[in-house]
Scaffold this motif. Sequence first.
Motif, PDB file in Angstrom:
ATOM      1  N   VAL A 134       0.834  -1.200   0.000  1.00 30.72           N
ATOM      2  CA  VAL A 134       0.000   0.000   0.000  1.00 30.72           C
ATOM      3  C   VAL A 134       0.868   1.249   0.000  1.00 30.72           C
ATOM      4  CG1 VAL A 134      -1.751   1.319   1.238  1.00 30.72           C
ATOM      5  CG2 VAL A 134      -1.896  -1.182   1.164  1.00 30.72           C
ATOM      6  N   ASN A 135       1.874   1.279   0.864  1.00 34.81           N
ATOM      7  CA  ASN A 135       2.721   2.461   0.967  1.00 34.81           C
ATOM      8  C   ASN A 135       3.525   2.706  -0.308  1.00 34.81           C
ATOM      9  OD1 ASN A 135       1.934   3.123   3.603  1.00 34.81           O
ATOM     10  ND2 ASN A 135       3.384   1.676   4.489  1.00 34.81           N
ATOM     11  N   ARG A 136       3.925   1.625  -0.977  1.00 32.49           N
ATOM     12  CA  ARG A 136       4.691   1.775  -2.224  1.00 32.49           C
ATOM     13  C   ARG A 136       3.807   2.215  -3.383  1.00 32.49           C
ATOM     14  NH1 ARG A 136       7.520  -3.053  -0.509  1.00 32.49           N
ATOM     15  NH2 ARG A 136       6.020  -4.335  -1.627  1.00 32.49           N
ATOM     16  N   SER A 137       2.545   1.784  -3.383  1.00 30.23           N
ATOM     17  CA  SER A 137       1.693   1.985  -4.568  1.00 30.23           C
ATOM     18  C   SER A 137       0.367   2.647  -4.215  1.00 30.23           C
ATOM     19  CB  SER A 137       1.425   0.631  -5.246  1.00 30.23           C
ATOM     20  OG  SER A 137       2.615  -0.050  -5.535  1.00 30.23           O
ATOM     21  N   ARG A 138       0.348   3.481  -3.195  1.00 27.77           N
ATOM     22  CA  ARG A 138      -0.910   4.012  -2.677  1.00 27.77           C
ATOM     23  C   ARG A 138      -1.726   4.734  -3.751  1.00 27.77           C
ATOM     24  NH1 ARG A 138      -2.885   8.735  -0.117  1.00 27.77           N
ATOM     25  NH2 ARG A 138      -4.582   8.246   1.354  1.00 27.77           N
ATOM     26  N   ASP A 139      -1.095   5.617  -4.509  1.00 31.68           N
ATOM     27  CA  ASP A 139      -1.846   6.372  -5.517  1.00 31.68           C
ATOM     28  C   ASP A 139      -2.457   5.447  -6.560  1.00 31.68           C
ATOM     29  OD1 ASP A 139      -1.260   8.722  -4.233  1.00 31.68           O
ATOM     30  OD2 ASP A 139       0.388   9.289  -5.565  1.00 31.68           O
ATOM     31  N   GLU A 140      -1.696   4.422  -6.969  1.00 30.16           N
ATOM     32  CA  GLU A 140      -2.222   3.469  -7.951  1.00 30.16           C
ATOM     33  C   GLU A 140      -3.358   2.648  -7.357  1.00 30.16           C
ATOM     34  OE1 GLU A 140       0.534   1.603 -10.985  1.00 30.16           O
ATOM     35  OE2 GLU A 140       1.942   2.052  -9.379  1.00 30.16           O
ATOM     36  N   PHE A 141      -3.214   2.235  -6.102  1.00 31.72           N
ATOM     37  CA  PHE A 141      -4.275   1.455  -5.461  1.00 31.72           C
ATOM     38  C   PHE A 141      -5.562   2.268  -5.350  1.00 31.72           C
ATOM     39  CE2 PHE A 141      -1.903  -2.099  -2.948  1.00 31.72           C
ATOM     40  CZ  PHE A 141      -1.283  -2.488  -4.119  1.00 31.72           C
ATOM     41  N   LEU A 142      -5.423   3.546  -5.032  1.00 27.39           N
ATOM     42  CA  LEU A 142      -6.602   4.415  -4.951  1.00 27.39           C
ATOM     43  C   LEU A 142      -7.280   4.507  -6.323  1.00 27.39           C
ATOM     44  CD1 LEU A 142      -5.159   7.267  -2.706  1.00 27.39           C
ATOM     45  CD2 LEU A 142      -7.083   5.779  -2.106  1.00 27.39           C
ATOM     46  N   ARG A 143      -6.477   4.702  -7.365  1.00 28.66           N
ATOM     47  CA  ARG A 143      -7.034   4.804  -8.720  1.00 28.66           C
ATOM     48  C   ARG A 143      -7.706   3.501  -9.150  1.00 28.66           C
ATOM     49  NH1 ARG A 143      -5.542   2.995 -13.549  1.00 28.66           N
ATOM     50  NH2 ARG A 143      -3.491   2.302 -12.841  1.00 28.66           N
ATOM     51  N   LEU A 144      -7.026   2.388  -8.942  1.00 28.94           N
ATOM     52  CA  LEU A 144      -7.568   1.089  -9.336  1.00 28.94           C
ATOM     53  C   LEU A 144      -8.874   0.794  -8.618  1.00 28.94           C
ATOM     54  CD1 LEU A 144      -4.252  -0.932  -9.252  1.00 28.94           C
ATOM     55  CD2 LEU A 144      -5.627  -0.564 -11.304  1.00 28.94           C
ATOM     56  N   THR A 145      -8.893   1.060  -7.311  1.00 29.80           N
ATOM     57  CA  THR A 145     -10.081   0.783  -6.508  1.00 29.80           C
ATOM     58  C   THR A 145     -11.275   1.557  -7.037  1.00 29.80           C
ATOM     59  OG1 THR A 145      -8.702   0.390  -4.551  1.00 29.80           O
ATOM     60  CG2 THR A 145     -11.038   0.798  -4.177  1.00 29.80           C
ATOM     61  N   LYS A 146     -11.048   2.827  -7.341  1.00 36.73           N
ATOM     62  CA  LYS A 146     -12.145   3.672  -7.829  1.00 36.73           C
ATOM     63  C   LYS A 146     -12.568   3.295  -9.250  1.00 36.73           C
ATOM     64  CE  LYS A 146     -13.515   8.525  -8.148  1.00 36.73           C
ATOM     65  NZ  LYS A 146     -13.114   9.928  -7.897  1.00 36.73           N
ATOM     66  N   GLU A 147     -11.599   2.921 -10.100  1.00 37.00           N
ATOM     67  CA  GLU A 147     -11.881   2.704 -11.521  1.00 37.00           C
ATOM     68  C   GLU A 147     -12.429   1.311 -11.822  1.00 37.00           C
ATOM     69  OE1 GLU A 147      -9.471   3.197 -15.781  1.00 37.00           O
ATOM     70  OE2 GLU A 147      -8.654   4.003 -13.899  1.00 37.00           O
ATOM     71  N   TYR A 148     -11.907   0.285 -11.095  1.00 32.23           N
ATOM     72  CA  TYR A 148     -12.233  -1.088 -11.483  1.00 32.23           C
ATOM     73  C   TYR A 148     -12.901  -1.947 -10.406  1.00 32.23           C
ATOM     74  CZ  TYR A 148      -8.926  -0.437 -15.391  1.00 32.23           C
ATOM     75  OH  TYR A 148      -8.268  -0.008 -16.507  1.00 32.23           O
ATOM     76  N   VAL A 149     -12.585  -1.716  -9.149  1.00 31.04           N
ATOM     77  CA  VAL A 149     -12.812  -2.738  -8.129  1.00 31.04           C
ATOM     78  C   VAL A 149     -14.256  -2.749  -7.617  1.00 31.04           C
ATOM     79  CG1 VAL A 149     -12.092  -3.587  -5.863  1.00 31.04           C
ATOM     80  CG2 VAL A 149     -10.377  -2.702  -7.470  1.00 31.04           C
ATOM     81  N   ASP A 150     -14.829  -3.956  -7.583  1.00 25.40           N
ATOM     82  CA  ASP A 150     -16.158  -4.172  -7.004  1.00 25.40           C
ATOM     83  C   ASP A 150     -16.064  -4.613  -5.552  1.00 25.40           C
ATOM     84  OD1 ASP A 150     -17.918  -3.909  -9.476  1.00 25.40           O
ATOM     85  OD2 ASP A 150     -16.534  -5.480 -10.138  1.00 25.40           O
TER      86      ASP A 150
END
Length: 333
Positions: free
Chosen positions: A194-210
Amino acid sequence: MKHYDVFGVGNALVDIITFIDGKFLEKQNITKGVMTLVDETKQGSILADLHDKKKELRSGGSAANTMIAIANSGGTCCYTGKVTKDTYGEFYKKDMEEAGVLFETKPDVNGHTGTCVVLTTSDAERTMLTSLGISTSLGPNDVDLENLKKSKYVYVEGYLWDGDSTKQASELSMKVAKENGVKVSFTYSDPFCVNRSRDEFLRLTKEYVDVVFCNTEEGLALSGKNDARDAVKMISELAPLVFMTAGKEGAYVAENGKITLVPGFPVKPIDTTGAGDAFAAGVLYGLTQGYSAQRSARWGNYVASRIVCEVGPRLSVRLMGRQDEILKDFKEI
């Protein structure tokens, strides 16, 4: 009609499991309780110092553990990972298929199959030293998109965000899933991820994740909050369904703005290896069988409670057909 309940994408790693004294970690200057990436030389040196310890081998990797536990519950799943044509790679494929999981791979003749040394101390805490090996070369061309389209859910692990090609394979899987009516589930895997990829995780969660899976520490890291409920609330604003484990207390479920804490099952753990993976397996089994989110979380808590009473991330008992017995007294909140 969907052919598989869950299509998993993750690192294919052979787990090398052993029990140690806590002083071993101090001597080796290893951070306790987390997953640390190491090179083959470092891992070999540590294994040499463990030459007199009994070890067990298991096909593993976080998402692979989840697929195996889904099959144990009675679900159908397949898994995409990368191994080589070495002894560990041959073991991996055979072990996965014996566990009831279709393992899809295009074996490479170069490099070595990834391995994870799992060091468990007497307090049931596990420390993982991972040499990713060929698993880091998993790419978009390795993903069987036709089988993905035939699945109800795709499940992707956050550990894959440590490499460019693995990221591409993961995001392709999410994208194709969304385009074909396949639900996307994603686990944040580890606070360090999470700490290494936080911005990407936030984007992915909003864009793709159910469906989001995380533990409390990961949820706090992603949300930037200091309170568990606040963390769940923030993540639930990004994805429609969130499951956040809370240790012996159970698991938080956030659905349609409602947050509930589904109680766990009291046990005395001997090894926490794979607990989060087992929880996700139980939840995904429930969701694919038409259970409500809370009932799915309760089954997830049960599967996790069983795994922490085992050595390693593999159940020695079959759970298929036991759902009604275990969940008969559960009342939704």
